[in-house]
Design a protein around this motif. Structure first.
Motif, PDB file in Angstrom:
ATOM      1  N   TYR A 127       0.763  -1.252   0.000  1.00 34.92           N
ATOM      2  CA  TYR A 127       0.000   0.000   0.000  1.00 34.92           C
ATOM      3  C   TYR A 127       0.799   1.310   0.000  1.00 34.92           C
ATOM      4  O   TYR A 127       0.368   2.286  -0.638  1.00 34.92           O
TER       5      TYR A 127
ATOM      6  N   VAL B  22      -8.086   1.782  -5.407  1.00 40.65           N
ATOM      7  CA  VAL B  22      -7.941   0.424  -4.891  1.00 40.65           C
ATOM      8  C   VAL B  22      -9.052  -0.418  -5.511  1.00 40.65           C
ATOM      9  O   VAL B  22     -10.224  -0.245  -5.188  1.00 40.65           O
TER      10      VAL B  22
ATOM     11  N   ASP C 197      -8.767  -5.189  -2.058  1.00 39.50           N
ATOM     12  CA  ASP C 197      -7.770  -5.500  -1.035  1.00 39.50           C
ATOM     13  C   ASP C 197      -7.216  -6.884  -1.357  1.00 39.50           C
ATOM     14  O   ASP C 197      -7.921  -7.746  -1.897  1.00 39.50           O
TER      15      ASP C 197
ATOM     16  N   GLY D 219      -2.589  -4.676  -2.097  1.00 44.29           N
ATOM     17  CA  GLY D 219      -3.878  -4.536  -2.774  1.00 44.29           C
ATOM     18  C   GLY D 219      -3.701  -4.493  -4.282  1.00 44.29           C
ATOM     19  O   GLY D 219      -2.581  -4.390  -4.805  1.00 44.29           O
TER      20      GLY D 219
ATOM     21  N   PHE E  75      -4.477  -2.417  -7.660  1.00 43.77           N
ATOM     22  CA  PHE E  75      -4.696  -1.015  -8.006  1.00 43.77           C
ATOM     23  C   PHE E  75      -4.880  -0.830  -9.511  1.00 43.77           C
ATOM     24  O   PHE E  75      -4.372  -1.613 -10.318  1.00 43.77           O
TER      25      PHE E  75
ATOM     26  N   THR F 290     -13.117  -4.630   0.755  1.00 40.57           N
ATOM     27  CA  THR F 290     -12.094  -3.592   0.842  1.00 40.57           C
ATOM     28  C   THR F 290     -12.614  -2.504   1.763  1.00 40.57           C
ATOM     29  O   THR F 290     -13.469  -1.704   1.386  1.00 40.57           O
TER      30      THR F 290
END
Length: 346
Positions: free
Chosen positions: A100, A116, A119, A231, A233, A293
């Motif tokens: 992150y 995001v 997660d 996570g 992205f 998430t």
């Protein structure tokens, strides 16, 4: 004469259809155009790390969950999580797996505006460890002052949590040299003595232990216990331009997450897709794979980054808080029926 007119009309119609097809009006123009009506882009470029974090993705690929959503995954492997941020910013990836801190720093600095997508991993005890040589000179984390520590990405999550742990021990983190290298290179670097310690994640961690590495410290304890580690992205533009594609990716990935509760499935995927040895797969610690998430959980990362001046901060009655509100980076949840809470243990 009428027959000739009809023949000429047919030729003209065929030529017109060819022109329309060539211009893409019948769906054949752009290589990025989707050949189905489920998604805007049917082939997406996904960057992964060769870590346990990527297993739900591989399960979803192997079981055909992405195919069922009308998606084909074009997969590439990165040595560091920061590579994913760089490739997203450069438009070389559509979705990337990374820890992150780097994407949050890039987002707040305007280097890459990111979202995001999902997660990936929350830490569990002994999932990621600071390790040293067995029977070596380092036996206490306080002895790391003035030493070199191998981490995956500069200003990444390993450096962030180690900074917090060392500070709590009274060690000035500026007295430590953090050396960036791919996680898979760390066991050898430790063995050669190039670094005094290394922060290693699974499954390379288990391999390092088998080669003589010894636990010095679990950085994810105390205030960083059960911490968001990584996570998936994408850029804001990709999410905005391809909402159905992104939701299809999230649905398929969530089905992969539901499968990792079966330890046998997880181990088989690690052996097949990460190149993990069967014995290592049986021994490795596995994380919690969140099925939702939660921006409140992810705010812990942003606030810790703000504490050490990596992103802008604001003062609050609760202490230093990040100016960044993680609710602005997290996508709205998919319908609850598509998600199932999945927690795995050792």
């Amino acid at each position: 004469m009428p027959r000739l007119v009809r023949r000429l009309s047919a030729v003209a119609l065929a030529a017109g259809l060819l022109m329309l097809t060539g211009c893409g009006l019948l769906g054949g123009a752009s290589p990025d155009a989707s050949p189905n009506d489920k998604v805007e882009k049917s082939t997406i470029r996904v960057g992964r790390l060769a870590l346990v974090d990527a297993i739900p993705l591989h399960i979803a690929i192997d079981k055909g969950y992405f195919e069922a959503e009308g998606l084909k995954i074009e997969l590439s492997t990165m040595g560091r999580g920061s590579d994913g941020v760089d490739k997203l910013a450069a438009g070389e990836l559509d979705v990337g797996l990374t820890s992150y801190p780097q994407p949050l720093i890039a987002h707040t600095k305007g280097v890459a505006k990111l979202k995001v997508v999902a997660d990936a991993v929350e830490t569990t005890p002994d999932l990621i460890l600071a390790v040293v040589k067995e029977n070596g000179p380092i036996t206490d984390a306080r002895q790391l002052a003035g030493k070199k520590i191998a981490i995956s990405s500069k200003r990444g999550i390993s450096e962030l949590v180690m900074t917090d742990q060392l500070t709590s021990m009274g060690v000035d983190p500026k007295a430590v040299s953090f050396i960036s290298m791919p996680i898979t290179d760390m066991p050898a670097a430790l063995g050669r003595g190039d670094v005094a310690a290394a922060i290693i994640a699974q499954p390379p961690l288990e391999e390092a232990k088998q080669q003589g590495a010894m636990k010095l410290l679990d950085p994810f304890t105390g205030p960083t216990v059960s911490f968001p580690w990584s996570g998936w992205f994408a850029t804001e533009q990709f999410v905005r331009d391809n909402p159905r594609t992104v939701d299809a990716f999230r649905r398929a990935l969530s089905r992969g997450v539901t499968n990792v509760s079966d330890r046998n499935v997880l181990e088989q995927s690690a052996v097949k897709n990460l190149g993990t040895k069967e014995g290592t797969a049986r021994m490795m610690t596995v994380p919690r794979f969140p099925s939702t998430t939660d921006p409140v959980r992810l705010q812990r990362v942003a606030d810790l980054l703000a504490k050490y001046g990596e992103i802008p901060k604001v003062d609050s009655p609760q202490g230093v808080r990040a100016e960044l509100d993680m609710r602005s980076m997290v996508l709205p949840p998919l319908p609850p029926a598509l998600w199932a809470t999945t927690t795995t243990g050792n």
